[in-house]
Design a protein around this motif. Sequence first.
Motif, PDB file in Angstrom:
ATOM      1  N   HIS A 166     -16.670 -19.419   8.288  1.00 55.43           N
ATOM      2  CA  HIS A 166     -16.866 -20.824   8.607  1.00 55.43           C
ATOM      3  C   HIS A 166     -15.977 -21.677   7.724  1.00 55.43           C
ATOM      4  O   HIS A 166     -15.456 -21.221   6.699  1.00 55.43           O
ATOM      5  N   GLN A 167     -15.785 -22.932   8.135  1.00 53.96           N
ATOM      6  CA  GLN A 167     -15.093 -23.902   7.305  1.00 53.96           C
ATOM      7  C   GLN A 167     -16.059 -24.420   6.253  1.00 53.96           C
ATOM      8  O   GLN A 167     -17.261 -24.570   6.525  1.00 53.96           O
ATOM      9  N   ALA A 168     -15.573 -24.669   5.059  1.00 50.96           N
ATOM     10  CA  ALA A 168     -16.423 -25.194   3.997  1.00 50.96           C
ATOM     11  C   ALA A 168     -17.139 -26.454   4.482  1.00 50.96           C
ATOM     12  O   ALA A 168     -16.521 -27.366   5.015  1.00 50.96           O
ATOM     13  N   GLY A 169     -18.459 -26.464   4.338  1.00 51.89           N
ATOM     14  CA  GLY A 169     -19.249 -27.612   4.742  1.00 51.89           C
ATOM     15  C   GLY A 169     -19.738 -27.575   6.173  1.00 51.89           C
ATOM     16  O   GLY A 169     -20.574 -28.394   6.567  1.00 51.89           O
ATOM     17  N   SER A 170     -19.254 -26.640   6.983  1.00 54.37           N
ATOM     18  CA  SER A 170     -19.682 -26.563   8.379  1.00 54.37           C
ATOM     19  C   SER A 170     -20.948 -25.722   8.510  1.00 54.37           C
ATOM     20  O   SER A 170     -21.379 -25.046   7.586  1.00 54.37           O
ATOM     21  N   VAL A 171     -21.555 -25.774   9.700  1.00 59.24           N
ATOM     22  CA  VAL A 171     -22.799 -25.053   9.954  1.00 59.24           C
ATOM     23  C   VAL A 171     -22.486 -23.610  10.337  1.00 59.24           C
ATOM     24  O   VAL A 171     -21.608 -23.349  11.154  1.00 59.24           O
ATOM     25  N   TRP A 172     -23.203 -22.680   9.726  1.00 57.42           N
ATOM     26  CA  TRP A 172     -23.116 -21.283  10.146  1.00 57.42           C
ATOM     27  C   TRP A 172     -24.473 -20.648   9.929  1.00 57.42           C
ATOM     28  O   TRP A 172     -25.352 -21.232   9.287  1.00 57.42           O
ATOM     29  N   ALA A 173     -24.693 -19.446  10.466  1.00 51.82           N
ATOM     30  CA  ALA A 173     -26.016 -18.827  10.438  1.00 51.82           C
ATOM     31  C   ALA A 173     -25.943 -17.354  10.047  1.00 51.82           C
ATOM     32  O   ALA A 173     -26.320 -16.473  10.825  1.00 51.82           O
ATOM     33  N   PRO A 174     -25.470 -17.059   8.834  1.00 52.18           N
ATOM     34  CA  PRO A 174     -25.433 -15.646   8.421  1.00 52.18           C
ATOM     35  C   PRO A 174     -26.814 -15.023   8.343  1.00 52.18           C
ATOM     36  O   PRO A 174     -26.971 -13.815   8.513  1.00 52.18           O
ATOM     37  N   GLU A 175     -27.844 -15.861   8.112  1.00 50.12           N
ATOM     38  CA  GLU A 175     -29.212 -15.336   8.002  1.00 50.12           C
ATOM     39  C   GLU A 175     -29.742 -14.833   9.337  1.00 50.12           C
ATOM     40  O   GLU A 175     -30.686 -14.043   9.385  1.00 50.12           O
ATOM     41  N   LYS A 176     -29.140 -15.280  10.448  1.00 51.53           N
ATOM     42  CA  LYS A 176     -29.496 -14.747  11.765  1.00 51.53           C
ATOM     43  C   LYS A 176     -28.676 -13.510  12.109  1.00 51.53           C
ATOM     44  O   LYS A 176     -29.157 -12.595  12.776  1.00 51.53           O
ATOM     45  N   PHE A 177     -27.442 -13.525  11.652  1.00 52.21           N
ATOM     46  CA  PHE A 177     -26.479 -12.505  12.070  1.00 52.21           C
ATOM     47  C   PHE A 177     -26.655 -11.183  11.313  1.00 52.21           C
ATOM     48  O   PHE A 177     -26.956 -10.141  11.910  1.00 52.21           O
ATOM     49  N   PHE A 178     -26.476 -11.203  10.002  1.00 54.29           N
ATOM     50  CA  PHE A 178     -26.453  -9.950   9.244  1.00 54.29           C
ATOM     51  C   PHE A 178     -27.769  -9.166   9.290  1.00 54.29           C
ATOM     52  O   PHE A 178     -27.751  -7.951   9.514  1.00 54.29           O
ATOM     53  N   PRO A 179     -28.925  -9.809   9.091  1.00 57.40           N
ATOM     54  CA  PRO A 179     -30.173  -9.023   9.115  1.00 57.40           C
ATOM     55  C   PRO A 179     -30.505  -8.438  10.480  1.00 57.40           C
ATOM     56  O   PRO A 179     -31.333  -7.528  10.578  1.00 57.40           O
ATOM     57  N   SER A 180     -29.880  -8.950  11.536  1.00 55.76           N
ATOM     58  CA  SER A 180     -30.187  -8.449  12.878  1.00 55.76           C
ATOM     59  C   SER A 180     -29.514  -7.114  13.178  1.00 55.76           C
ATOM     60  O   SER A 180     -29.864  -6.447  14.160  1.00 55.76           O
ATOM     61  N   PHE A 181     -28.534  -6.735  12.348  1.00 56.31           N
ATOM     62  CA  PHE A 181     -27.809  -5.494  12.617  1.00 56.31           C
ATOM     63  C   PHE A 181     -28.692  -4.290  12.328  1.00 56.31           C
ATOM     64  O   PHE A 181     -29.355  -4.212  11.292  1.00 56.31           O
ATOM     65  N   ALA A 182     -28.709  -3.341  13.248  1.00 55.17           N
ATOM     66  CA  ALA A 182     -29.460  -2.098  13.078  1.00 55.17           C
ATOM     67  C   ALA A 182     -28.733  -0.995  13.830  1.00 55.17           C
ATOM     68  O   ALA A 182     -28.012  -1.253  14.797  1.00 55.17           O
TER      69      ALA A 182
END
Length: 309
Positions: A166-182
């Motif tokens: 992401h660009q510094a200061g922009s919205v992103w959702a790593p908390e949705k993405f990384f933990p969902s991997f299985a």
Amino acid sequence: MRYLTAIVALGCCFSPVFSKSVAQNNAWVELSPSAEFFHVSMPNQPTEREQARHFGEIDAKGKLYESEFEGASYAVWSLVDSNYRATQDVDGYLDACADLIWGDLLKSARDELPKDARARAAMTYAKELPPTPLPGREYSFTLGAARGTTHFYIAGSRIYVLMAVHQAGSVWAPEKFFPSFAVLASAVIPSQMDAGGIGSPSVAMNSDPSDYNRIFTGREVTQKARVLEKPEPTYTESARMFGVEGTVVFRAVFSKSGEVTNLHVVRKLPHGLTQQALKAARAIRFSPAQKDGQPVSMWIELQYNFNLY
């Protein structure tokens, strides 16, 4: 990585892998490709493309899945390394995968940066990921004004790389993405589950106070072992490049014969630092501990700190 090159370009300059946008409807979808043995949540339906990736000893082919939402990019590589050997060291292979990410997967994005920003671009080791079910690591990286995190895992010859940028200061959702991997159970390689031990001690416990051949704790001896010379380990160039810092901890035995034995890794560091610490530990010179005037072996904890500055 079309979307990634586009995000890097916004800030000062992701390769042709991150450039067109997809519809931004904030609909996270479950991705579970057949024969890829994983599932993950991604924003919007990701695009899919064939991949051929080469760096160092890794020669991998597979697929890249990527999507974008609100200026943040998400990508998953599912690769199979034709050069993989079942006998190779897990930590060493994880090192090689980090090299692959920086040296190949992110190379085109780095090449798009202006010269001064390219010199400041960096990928930094963050931590080991819990090996449940696969061994893996987390790194962060900076490419101009773009900031990113990557998680990667190994399952035999298969390499999974997840990346959010992401660009510094922009919205992103790593908390949705990384933990969902299985991964599916069929992708788990039992031999890779425990990557922690070097020379795990297999000494039977014996508390007989009259047995001077057993290994004593520091509290049990009359005089503790005295270190005469403790060589310092050297920093590897790979560890410097990835900004690795921290402490390597061993549990070991200062034997009554004057040798360091039964070395077991309690806490490790990547990119050769554990091996450098191990080499230094084996070179320690000491006077053995004593119990009632007899030289005896003693358990010891060894720590090696690695700091870049």
